[in-house]
Design a protein around this motif. Sequence first.
Motif, PDB file in Angstrom:
ATOM      1  N   GLY A  71       6.175 -19.307  22.202  1.00  0.00           N
ATOM      2  CA  GLY A  71       5.974 -19.203  20.757  1.00  0.00           C
ATOM      3  C   GLY A  71       6.800 -20.187  19.955  1.00  0.00           C
ATOM      4  O   GLY A  71       6.729 -20.184  18.725  1.00  0.00           O
ATOM      5  N   GLY A  72       7.574 -21.036  20.629  1.00  0.00           N
ATOM      6  CA  GLY A  72       8.348 -22.055  19.933  1.00  0.00           C
ATOM      7  C   GLY A  72       9.654 -21.569  19.338  1.00  0.00           C
ATOM      8  O   GLY A  72      10.310 -22.306  18.594  1.00  0.00           O
ATOM      9  N   LEU A  73      10.061 -20.351  19.679  1.00  0.00           N
ATOM     10  CA  LEU A  73      11.259 -19.775  19.062  1.00  0.00           C
ATOM     11  C   LEU A  73      12.551 -20.446  19.516  1.00  0.00           C
ATOM     12  O   LEU A  73      13.584 -20.301  18.867  1.00  0.00           O
ATOM     13  CB  LEU A  73      11.322 -18.271  19.345  1.00  0.00           C
ATOM     14  N   HIS A  74      12.504 -21.143  20.641  1.00  0.00           N
ATOM     15  CA  HIS A  74      13.708 -21.813  21.120  1.00  0.00           C
ATOM     16  C   HIS A  74      13.684 -23.315  20.829  1.00  0.00           C
ATOM     17  O   HIS A  74      14.531 -24.051  21.346  1.00  0.00           O
ATOM     18  CB  HIS A  74      13.878 -21.585  22.623  1.00  0.00           C
ATOM     19  N   GLY A  75      12.732 -23.753  20.016  1.00  0.00           N
ATOM     20  CA  GLY A  75      12.624 -25.179  19.740  1.00  0.00           C
ATOM     21  C   GLY A  75      13.023 -25.609  18.350  1.00  0.00           C
ATOM     22  O   GLY A  75      13.536 -26.710  18.159  1.00  0.00           O
ATOM     23  N   PHE A  76      12.835 -24.733  17.356  1.00  0.00           N
ATOM     24  CA  PHE A  76      12.965 -25.200  15.978  1.00  0.00           C
ATOM     25  C   PHE A  76      14.410 -25.462  15.563  1.00  0.00           C
ATOM     26  O   PHE A  76      14.681 -26.378  14.787  1.00  0.00           O
ATOM     27  CB  PHE A  76      12.283 -24.230  15.004  1.00  0.00           C
ATOM     28  N   ASN A  77      15.363 -24.675  16.083  1.00  0.00           N
ATOM     29  CA  ASN A  77      16.761 -24.946  15.747  1.00  0.00           C
ATOM     30  C   ASN A  77      17.212 -26.287  16.306  1.00  0.00           C
ATOM     31  O   ASN A  77      17.935 -27.038  15.650  1.00  0.00           O
ATOM     32  CB  ASN A  77      17.653 -23.816  16.277  1.00  0.00           C
TER      33      ASN A  77
END
Length: 383
Positions: free
Chosen positions: A111-117
């Motif tokens: 879901g991309g939760l570990h990419g945006f930061n």
Amino acid sequence: MWMETKTEVEEVSRTRASFSRRVLNSVLLCTGDMEHFDKYMQDKWFVLQLAVWGLRGVTRVILANNPLSGTLILAALYWASPWQGLLGTLGVLASTLTAVIVGQDSAEVAGGLHGFNGMLVSLLMGVFSSAGDWYWWLLLPVCLGSATCVFLFSGLSTLLGHWDLPAAVFPFNIIIILYLLCTGENNPYFPHHPATPPGMLGPNVTELNAVQVMHGIPLGVGQIFACGALGPSLLILGAVVLYSPLLAIHALLGSAVGTLAGLSMAVRHVSLYSGLSGFNGALGCMVVGGLFFTFSWRIHLLAIASAFLSAYADIALSNLLGTVGLPACSWAATLIATLMLLLTGSLAAYRIPIGQVMAPERNLRSQGQWEAGNTEDRESTDV
């Protein structure tokens, strides 16, 4: 003869209607969370899956979750600055790969939760670097800082999960401040520009340019990605529209509110013109305006209040941290949004649990179906 002509006209009308319906359905498949695309990608090569996870991570920066929107945003970043586009791409890939390697939850990674930061850390490192573009040594802290976000995100998610709160961009805000404190302005390897408080007036204060202030409103949406060019900012806004028109409306509204707050506090004109006064307001308005709350007129007013609070908090924090040359980043919007999610009373009934957050339009449909189901249950149990 007349009957044959009438039949042909009806067939043409039906064909056109069928074609329009197919086009509309195709467009709708590209909007929202695109969950069907994840099923299609399940048996594809890992490299292709990683690209989709990364694109979802790109859109998570602006509270969306759509790989096509991520493609548009990446295109906007490369349009504004190829170097910044490269740093953003490297940041989101480094953090996503780190999450895969250390065995983070597969649904969160997909879901991309570990990419945006990681992407935000890399973009801000590039923006504040005084070594100029294409300074290859910068890739080292970019990769390390992006990877570190995974561990902070995992720990903060466990901690904040007890109150059903998201880790949001707390990892980004922590890492970028630590990086700037470690390096300093005169570091021989990784020098950076000091941040200027928005309340500091320039030596030659000129009259306010209304057109440039209006340009600053869409730029406030672009500044969420540290992008200060009008064309790329409009493309980023278009990417938000593709995911959710309601979210895009709140992004523009929040940026306008932030700009108004900046005007009321007489911040430096460059902050108004560049969109820096608006991006925290945009984020604060988007979080409340249909994403973590089911949209209604009360929530709309709460979103506007959140935008004002985020904008004023950003001015205060920027003036405070600017005295030591540090930026306020998105601390204001993150803290205000977290407090908004802890609201009690009647507004708490509109709160959507983290695990059920979807595109605002889908949140509305889900709420309507839930209410309709409850109504039917009540009617069926009446004696």
